[in-house]
Design an enzyme around this catalytic site. Structure first.
Site, PDB file in Angstrom:
ATOM      1  N   SER A 163       0.832  -1.209   0.000  1.00  0.00           N
ATOM      2  CA  SER A 163       0.000   0.000   0.000  1.00  0.00           C
ATOM      3  C   SER A 163       0.863   1.253   0.000  1.00  0.00           C
ATOM      4  O   SER A 163       2.000   1.258   0.475  1.00  0.00           O
ATOM      5  CB  SER A 163      -0.894   0.038   1.234  1.00  0.00           C
ATOM      6  OG  SER A 163      -1.711  -1.101   1.276  1.00  0.00           O
TER       7      SER A 163
HETATM    8  N1  SAH Z   1       0.182  -5.352   4.119  1.00  0.00           N
HETATM    9  C1  SAH Z   1       0.881  -5.656   2.896  1.00  0.00           C
HETATM   10  C2  SAH Z   1       0.105  -5.326   1.661  1.00  0.00           C
HETATM   11  C3  SAH Z   1      -0.657  -6.465   1.323  1.00  0.00           C
HETATM   12  S1  SAH Z   1      -1.466  -6.600  -0.213  1.00  0.00           S
HETATM   13  C4  SAH Z   1       2.242  -5.010   2.835  1.00  0.00           C
HETATM   14  O1  SAH Z   1       2.613  -4.244   3.718  1.00  0.00           O
HETATM   15  O2  SAH Z   1       2.948  -5.334   1.891  1.00  0.00           O
HETATM   16  C5  SAH Z   1      -2.669  -7.750   0.351  1.00  0.00           C
HETATM   17  C6  SAH Z   1      -2.137  -9.105   0.701  1.00  0.00           C
HETATM   18  O3  SAH Z   1      -3.214  -9.854   1.210  1.00  0.00           O
HETATM   19  C7  SAH Z   1      -1.592  -9.875  -0.495  1.00  0.00           C
HETATM   20  O4  SAH Z   1      -0.289 -10.265  -0.245  1.00  0.00           O
HETATM   21  C8  SAH Z   1      -2.539 -11.067  -0.598  1.00  0.00           C
HETATM   22  O5  SAH Z   1      -1.918 -12.248  -1.032  1.00  0.00           O
HETATM   23  C9  SAH Z   1      -3.033 -11.201   0.832  1.00  0.00           C
HETATM   24  N2  SAH Z   1      -4.296 -11.910   0.993  1.00  0.00           N
HETATM   25  C10 SAH Z   1      -5.391 -11.922   0.191  1.00  0.00           C
HETATM   26  N3  SAH Z   1      -6.359 -12.696   0.697  1.00  0.00           N
HETATM   27  C11 SAH Z   1      -5.874 -13.199   1.870  1.00  0.00           C
HETATM   28  C12 SAH Z   1      -6.408 -14.083   2.853  1.00  0.00           C
HETATM   29  N4  SAH Z   1      -7.625 -14.622   2.761  1.00  0.00           N
HETATM   30  N5  SAH Z   1      -5.634 -14.382   3.922  1.00  0.00           N
HETATM   31  C13 SAH Z   1      -4.380 -13.868   4.041  1.00  0.00           C
HETATM   32  N6  SAH Z   1      -3.830 -13.045   3.128  1.00  0.00           N
HETATM   33  C14 SAH Z   1      -4.566 -12.700   2.061  1.00  0.00           C
END
Ligand code: SAH
Length: 256
Positions: free
Chosen positions: A107
């Site tokens: 993000s």
């Molecule tokens: N907080 C992260 C940004 C994440 S983007 C950072 O600092 O980089 C969102 C993330 O959520 C992705 O990596 C995706 O794979 C994960 N995601 C999506 N659905 C999910 C689920 N059901 N459980 C865990 N992770 C999930």
């Protein structure tokens, strides 16, 4: 050259070598069998992004109204460039999300700081994050909270985040590979829950795992999403819609 002189020369050479920037990283990298070229050196000289980081905090965060000094301090400290692929490093502090592979993104700095501030995390807090991604948000939480638990559904991202966080020395962050929709009951209740992938509805299991007086910050929706700040009190759940956002969707089953 006598044997003693040769030994002293060799010893001096080793001491000089260990003082070179990056040596500590290589040491820990080798100890864990990791690629040693994945992180920049952590020496002061190596962190050429310090000024960019300070400007990011002033112009992208403080000027837009964020004011929790602990959050701003964490954002000034955590080397965001270490969490992105080397080809994106020069853009690490820009006002935008960046790709982290596997069609996912880290993000924008403002959103990371906004969510962290909205969660009102104390230094004694236990925090759950859903969607570890590259681990950057987890690191920010790790600077502020006592314990951080983070779940990532894509195994390769979870593994890389674990490696980055360990190389940066975070010992209060645990990353699990799995579906965060169910939360992480083992360590519940959590004083705060931060969700960084958008479900269509707030998962009931996450509400259950939130402590009384805890806060959950979660983007909800499909094409249009709102950031919801949820507060759990003894008697009820209070949901406040704050800003419109665009997050990757929350997946519902494990990833191959
Ligand atoms: N907080 C992260 C940004 C994440 S983007 C950072 O600092 O980089 C969102 C993330 O959520 C992705 O990596 C995706 O794979 C994960 N995601 C999506 N659905 C999910 C689920 N059901 N459980 C865990 N992770 C999930």
């Amino acid at each position: 050259m006598s044997f003693e002189l040769a030994s002293i020369t060799l010893l001096c050479f080793c001491v000089v070598l260990m003082c070179l920037p990056g040596y500590a990283v290589e040491l820990s990298s080798n100890a864990h069998g990791f690629q040693i070229d994945s992180l920049d050196s952590f020496s002061a000289a190596g962190d050429k992004f310090e000024l960019q980081r300070r400007e990011m905090v002033e112009y992208q965060l403080r000027d837009r109204g964020l004011k929790d000094e602990r959050v701003l301090a964490a954002m000034s400290k955590v080397p965001r460039h270490q969490f992105v692929n080397s080809s994106w490093r020069d853009l690490a502090y820009s006002d935008r999300p960046l790709p982290i592979g596997h069609n996912q993104t880290i993000s924008q700095p403002y959103i990371v700081a906004y969510m962290t501030e909205a969660a009102e995390i104390s230094s004694e807090a236990k925090v759950l994050e859903i969607g570890t991604g590259c681990g950057y948000q987890a690191a920010i939480l790790g600077e502020i909270a006592k314990e951080v638990y983070s779940i990532e559904i894509i195994p390769k991202l979870a593994e890389r985040a674990r490696r980055t966080l360990s190389q940066l020395g975070y010992e209060n962050i645990e990353v699990k590979t799995g579906d965060g929709y169910q939360g992480w009951a083992e360590h519940a209740p959590y004083d705060a829950i931060i969700v960084t992938a958008a479900p269509e509805h707030i998962p009931q299991s996450l509400i259950e795992q939130l402590a009384i007086n805890g806060k959950m910050v979660i983007p909800v929706g499909t094409w249009y999403q709102d950031m919801i700040v949820l507060t759990k009190t003894e008697k009820r759940i209070i949901e406040e819609k704050t800003i419109p956002v665009r997050f990757v969707p929350m997946r519902r089953k494990s990833f191959p």
